[in-house]
Design a protein around this motif. Structure first.
Motif, PDB file in Angstrom:
ATOM      1  N   GLY A  69       0.747  -1.311  -0.247  1.00 34.29           N
ATOM      2  CA  GLY A  69       0.052  -0.100  -0.038  1.00 34.29           C
ATOM      3  C   GLY A  69       0.984   1.459   0.106  1.00 34.29           C
ATOM      4  O   GLY A  69       0.091   2.553  -0.191  1.00 34.29           O
ATOM      5  N   VAL A  70       2.159   1.037   0.053  1.00 35.17           N
ATOM      6  CA  VAL A  70       2.847   2.462   0.076  1.00 35.17           C
ATOM      7  C   VAL A  70       3.194   2.612  -1.370  1.00 35.17           C
ATOM      8  O   VAL A  70       3.936   1.840  -1.818  1.00 35.17           O
ATOM      9  N   VAL A  71       2.722   3.558  -1.919  1.00 35.57           N
ATOM     10  CA  VAL A  71       2.833   3.931  -3.441  1.00 35.57           C
ATOM     11  C   VAL A  71       4.421   4.414  -3.737  1.00 35.57           C
ATOM     12  O   VAL A  71       4.919   3.598  -4.588  1.00 35.57           O
ATOM     13  N   ALA A  72       4.662   4.963  -3.035  1.00 33.10           N
ATOM     14  CA  ALA A  72       6.298   5.554  -3.307  1.00 33.10           C
ATOM     15  C   ALA A  72       6.982   5.569  -2.043  1.00 33.10           C
ATOM     16  O   ALA A  72       6.552   5.845  -1.098  1.00 33.10           O
ATOM     17  N   GLN A  73       8.262   5.133  -2.234  1.00 31.22           N
ATOM     18  CA  GLN A  73       9.290   4.978  -1.054  1.00 31.22           C
ATOM     19  C   GLN A  73      10.563   5.057  -1.417  1.00 31.22           C
ATOM     20  O   GLN A  73      10.995   4.617  -2.633  1.00 31.22           O
ATOM     21  N   THR A  74      11.519   5.574  -0.456  1.00 29.78           N
ATOM     22  CA  THR A  74      12.957   5.674  -0.705  1.00 29.78           C
ATOM     23  C   THR A  74      13.423   5.587   0.626  1.00 29.78           C
ATOM     24  O   THR A  74      12.931   5.540   1.628  1.00 29.78           O
ATOM     25  N   PHE A  75      14.815   5.302   0.490  1.00 30.48           N
ATOM     26  CA  PHE A  75      15.726   5.010   1.739  1.00 30.48           C
ATOM     27  C   PHE A  75      16.932   5.793   1.462  1.00 30.48           C
ATOM     28  O   PHE A  75      17.434   5.669   0.241  1.00 30.48           O
ATOM     29  N   MET A  76      17.468   6.258   2.753  1.00 33.36           N
ATOM     30  CA  MET A  76      18.848   7.035   2.290  1.00 33.36           C
ATOM     31  C   MET A  76      19.571   6.978   3.731  1.00 33.36           C
ATOM     32  O   MET A  76      18.671   6.476   4.875  1.00 33.36           O
ATOM     33  N   LYS A  77      20.927   6.893   3.894  1.00 32.69           N
ATOM     34  CA  LYS A  77      21.531   6.837   5.071  1.00 32.69           C
ATOM     35  C   LYS A  77      22.779   7.900   4.806  1.00 32.69           C
ATOM     36  O   LYS A  77      23.210   8.265   3.877  1.00 32.69           O
ATOM     37  N   VAL A  78      23.146   8.267   5.796  1.00 32.78           N
ATOM     38  CA  VAL A  78      24.473   9.338   6.110  1.00 32.78           C
ATOM     39  C   VAL A  78      25.443   8.616   6.984  1.00 32.78           C
ATOM     40  O   VAL A  78      25.067   8.084   8.105  1.00 32.78           O
ATOM     41  N   GLY A  79      26.616   8.531   6.593  1.00 31.92           N
ATOM     42  CA  GLY A  79      27.762   8.103   7.212  1.00 31.92           C
ATOM     43  C   GLY A  79      29.100   8.750   6.870  1.00 31.92           C
ATOM     44  O   GLY A  79      28.984   9.711   6.164  1.00 31.92           O
ATOM     45  N   PRO A  80      30.063   8.346   7.770  1.00 35.25           N
ATOM     46  CA  PRO A  80      31.490   8.910   7.438  1.00 35.25           C
ATOM     47  C   PRO A  80      32.236   8.823   6.067  1.00 35.25           C
ATOM     48  O   PRO A  80      32.901   9.514   5.719  1.00 35.25           O
ATOM     49  N   ARG A  81      31.409   7.793   5.357  1.00 33.00           N
ATOM     50  CA  ARG A  81      32.185   7.746   3.971  1.00 33.00           C
ATOM     51  C   ARG A  81      31.008   7.032   3.126  1.00 33.00           C
ATOM     52  O   ARG A  81      29.928   6.709   3.487  1.00 33.00           O
ATOM     53  N   ASN A  82      31.185   6.823   1.828  1.00 35.18           N
ATOM     54  CA  ASN A  82      30.193   6.147   0.958  1.00 35.18           C
ATOM     55  C   ASN A  82      29.994   4.817   0.925  1.00 35.18           C
ATOM     56  O   ASN A  82      29.009   4.202   0.700  1.00 35.18           O
ATOM     57  N   ALA A  83      31.170   3.997   1.091  1.00 33.10           N
ATOM     58  CA  ALA A  83      31.195   2.438   0.868  1.00 33.10           C
ATOM     59  C   ALA A  83      31.336   1.928   2.216  1.00 33.10           C
ATOM     60  O   ALA A  83      31.962   2.245   3.189  1.00 33.10           O
ATOM     61  N   MET A  84      30.504   0.569   2.488  1.00 28.16           N
ATOM     62  CA  MET A  84      30.496  -0.208   3.700  1.00 28.16           C
ATOM     63  C   MET A  84      30.257   0.520   4.979  1.00 28.16           C
ATOM     64  O   MET A  84      31.394   0.492   5.675  1.00 28.16           O
ATOM     65  N   VAL A  85      29.519   1.655   4.939  1.00 31.76           N
ATOM     66  CA  VAL A  85      29.272   2.290   6.331  1.00 31.76           C
ATOM     67  C   VAL A  85      28.294   2.171   7.093  1.00 31.76           C
ATOM     68  O   VAL A  85      27.178   1.520   6.642  1.00 31.76           O
ATOM     69  N   ILE A  86      28.494   2.298   8.535  1.00 35.52           N
ATOM     70  CA  ILE A  86      27.412   1.863   9.441  1.00 35.52           C
ATOM     71  C   ILE A  86      26.904   3.336   9.440  1.00 35.52           C
ATOM     72  O   ILE A  86      27.602   4.696   9.704  1.00 35.52           O
ATOM     73  N   ALA A  87      25.590   3.627   9.555  1.00 36.41           N
ATOM     74  CA  ALA A  87      24.863   4.769   9.226  1.00 36.41           C
ATOM     75  C   ALA A  87      24.870   5.648  10.719  1.00 36.41           C
ATOM     76  O   ALA A  87      24.773   5.034  11.686  1.00 36.41           O
ATOM     77  N   VAL A  88      25.212   6.989  10.425  1.00 33.62           N
ATOM     78  CA  VAL A  88      25.129   7.844  11.365  1.00 33.62           C
ATOM     79  C   VAL A  88      23.628   8.174  11.725  1.00 33.62           C
ATOM     80  O   VAL A  88      23.087   8.214  12.977  1.00 33.62           O
TER      81      VAL A  88
END
Length: 136
Positions: free
Chosen positions: A93-112
């Motif tokens: 039922g969720v028509v549009a959705q997205t995911f984002m995360k921010v961390g200290p670098r772009n690859a293989m990062v644990i999210a801040v």
């Protein structure tokens, strides 16, 4: 994740593509994200915007509860010591959705911080971890 499932749950598909190395992506589980209740658990925001339920079981029986009630704080959930996570039920039922995360670098990062946004015909859902912000 299969293409058919990724089309139904694009935020979860995106989150699964951003998790660690290929070895971790092939061995990690959604149940592991839920069991640890870590604020860095990338699957949590996409599952929260999808109004998911967690099913747990023990020798005492089974219970099913909303994920938003299962997660009670950073690294805390309502899982009893004798319970196992046996299923996660995801509503559509969720028509549009997205995911984002921010961390200290772009690859293989644990999210801040990580965030999932979902839009359906009735409401806008926004979950942000680790602060566990919620807007509906």
């Amino acid at each position: 994740m299969s293409a058919e499932l990724a089309a139904l749950l694009p935020a979860l598909a995106e989150a699964s593509r951003t998790v660690g190395s290929p070895q971790i992506r092939n061995r990690g589980t959604i149940g592991g994200n839920l069991g640890t209740a870590s604020p860095a658990g990338d699957a949590l925001p996409p599952l929260l915007i999808s109004d998911s339920d967690v099913e747990v079981a023990s020798v005492r029986g089974e219970r099913r509860l909303p994920l938003a009630s299962f997660l009670v704080g950073p690294k805390r959930n309502t899982l009893a010591p004798d319970e196992l996570i046996v299923a996660v039920h995801v509503r559509g039922g969720v028509v549009a959705q997205t995911f984002m995360k921010v961390g200290p670098r772009n690859a293989m990062v644990i999210a801040v911080v990580s965030l999932a946004l979902g839009l359906n015909t009735k409401a806008l859902s926004l979950y942000s971890i680790p602060t566990r912000s919620y807007y509906r």
